[in-house]
Design an enzyme around this catalytic site. Sequence first.
Site, PDB file in Angstrom:
ATOM      1  N   ASP A  46       7.949  -9.338   6.199  1.00 15.94           N
ATOM      2  CA  ASP A  46       7.032  -8.525   5.398  1.00 15.94           C
ATOM      3  C   ASP A  46       7.447  -8.459   3.936  1.00 15.94           C
ATOM      4  O   ASP A  46       8.589  -8.761   3.598  1.00 15.94           O
ATOM      5  CB  ASP A  46       7.050  -7.086   5.923  1.00 15.94           C
ATOM      6  CG  ASP A  46       6.092  -6.900   7.066  1.00 15.94           C
ATOM      7  OD1 ASP A  46       5.367  -7.847   7.403  1.00 15.94           O
ATOM      8  OD2 ASP A  46       6.073  -5.789   7.627  1.00 15.94           O
ATOM      9  N   LYS A  68       2.074  -7.545   3.322  1.00 15.42           N
ATOM     10  CA  LYS A  68       0.876  -6.734   3.134  1.00 15.42           C
ATOM     11  C   LYS A  68       1.226  -5.705   2.078  1.00 15.42           C
ATOM     12  O   LYS A  68       1.970  -4.776   2.328  1.00 15.42           O
ATOM     13  CB  LYS A  68       0.502  -6.018   4.431  1.00 15.42           C
ATOM     14  CG  LYS A  68      -0.024  -6.947   5.499  1.00 15.42           C
ATOM     15  CD  LYS A  68       0.124  -6.355   6.861  1.00 15.42           C
ATOM     16  CE  LYS A  68      -0.817  -5.201   7.083  1.00 15.42           C
ATOM     17  NZ  LYS A  68      -2.203  -5.585   7.336  1.00 15.42           N
ATOM     18  N   MET A 182       4.197   6.078   1.542  1.00 16.11           N
ATOM     19  CA  MET A 182       2.950   5.559   0.953  1.00 16.11           C
ATOM     20  C   MET A 182       2.163   6.655   0.235  1.00 16.11           C
ATOM     21  O   MET A 182       0.965   6.793   0.420  1.00 16.11           O
ATOM     22  CB  MET A 182       2.072   4.921   2.046  1.00 16.11           C
ATOM     23  CG  MET A 182       2.729   3.726   2.702  1.00 16.11           C
ATOM     24  SD  MET A 182       1.825   3.078   4.111  1.00 16.11           S
ATOM     25  CE  MET A 182       2.528   4.012   5.457  1.00 16.11           C
TER      26      MET A 182
HETATM   27  N1  SAH Z   1       8.571   0.723   8.413  1.00 14.99           N
HETATM   28  C1  SAH Z   1       8.933   1.197   7.097  1.00 14.99           C
HETATM   29  C2  SAH Z   1       7.779   1.910   6.424  1.00 14.99           C
HETATM   30  C3  SAH Z   1       6.610   1.008   6.124  1.00 14.99           C
HETATM   31  S1  SAH Z   1       5.338   1.836   5.280  1.00 14.99           S
HETATM   32  C4  SAH Z   1      10.156   2.116   7.208  1.00 14.99           C
HETATM   33  O1  SAH Z   1      10.529   2.493   8.311  1.00 14.99           O
HETATM   34  O2  SAH Z   1      10.749   2.424   6.183  1.00 14.99           O
HETATM   35  C5  SAH Z   1       5.695   1.405   3.605  1.00 14.99           C
HETATM   36  C6  SAH Z   1       6.237   2.615   2.864  1.00 14.99           C
HETATM   37  O3  SAH Z   1       7.594   2.824   3.199  1.00 14.99           O
HETATM   38  C7  SAH Z   1       6.232   2.471   1.366  1.00 14.99           C
HETATM   39  O4  SAH Z   1       4.969   2.761   0.819  1.00 14.99           O
HETATM   40  C8  SAH Z   1       7.261   3.497   0.977  1.00 14.99           C
HETATM   41  O5  SAH Z   1       6.722   4.806   1.062  1.00 14.99           O
HETATM   42  C9  SAH Z   1       8.274   3.357   2.093  1.00 14.99           C
HETATM   43  N2  SAH Z   1       9.369   2.429   1.744  1.00 14.99           N
HETATM   44  C10 SAH Z   1       9.720   1.308   2.389  1.00 14.99           C
HETATM   45  N3  SAH Z   1      10.808   0.744   1.818  1.00 14.99           N
HETATM   46  C11 SAH Z   1      11.154   1.553   0.790  1.00 14.99           C
HETATM   47  C12 SAH Z   1      12.199   1.533  -0.190  1.00 14.99           C
HETATM   48  N4  SAH Z   1      13.123   0.557  -0.226  1.00 14.99           N
HETATM   49  N5  SAH Z   1      12.233   2.532  -1.098  1.00 14.99           N
HETATM   50  C13 SAH Z   1      11.341   3.529  -1.073  1.00 14.99           C
HETATM   51  N6  SAH Z   1      10.329   3.596  -0.174  1.00 14.99           N
HETATM   52  C14 SAH Z   1      10.242   2.629   0.741  1.00 14.99           C
END
Ligand code: SAH
Length: 278
Positions: A46, A68, A182
Amino acid sequence: MNEPLLPKVDFPPGSVWLTGAGPGDAGLLTLHALHGLRSADVIVYDALVSDDVLALAPGDTPREYAGKRGGKPSPKQADISLRLVQLARQGKRVLRLKGGDPFVFGRGGEEALTLVREGIPFRVIPGVTAGIGGLAYAGIPLTHRDTNHAVTMITGHDATGDVTGIDWKAVAKGAPVLVIYMAIKHLERIAVELMAGGRSPDEPVALVSNASTPDQRVLETVLSRCAADVEASDLKPPAIVVVGEVVKLRCGLDWLGASAGRILDPDPLSRVRRDETG
Ligand code: SAH
């Protein structure tokens, strides 16, 4: 250095490992994820999977991007799931790498259900989710005995991409600490809804962007001003939003800042409004 003893569970040809890559820092990977990276025949990853994580796979392992990101053309979820099925049916060991944890706001459940329907064997390897690891890298505990006994983890938009399907008033009343994924796009409306639901305009808010990567940035603000402050900053997604008194502990616990010279407050608890709910 000696090679650590990896717990080498079998990664059979024709199966999929639905694997969490963590928020960015490759050091946050699990040993199972590392084993998967080293033994996969193909990696489907991803947008939120960091280059540092991908670099742990042998250079000649084929990689397929299934990113995405909001606003940009991207493969449809159904196409990604079917691609996993197709690769597994070719007899490959398929490493499906997703940012954070695959079962946290990552549609990992949908991909897994497709695999189940198609009879493809799979394994789920949890990862450090951004809402936990990202906060830790910002020096903000998810819970602290003096501030909160509960947390709500929530997405800043529902399945339609809007915030309307979420009962924000219930969320506002639900837990002293809210961790919102998000959230940047709808931050203004979310803040307004939370204040309408009874949260104080002065309530501390932090945004952690690109958590655990070299580009990590943290913005501390309050509910009434957070959207304007983000607008005025050059803070970019992905970002985690955290609302609640725990944010105030950061001045004492910003270990990453301390390593760059920040002087930590040894008594940040004197600043917090205590949770009296038990
Ligand atoms: N599965 C992922 C979340 C996916 S949804 C998890 O468990 O972290 C995508 C959202 O995750 C982004 O919009 C943001 O809010 C958050 N996110 C993912 N990676 C991030 C990072 N390195 N720093 C800050 N927010 C992050």
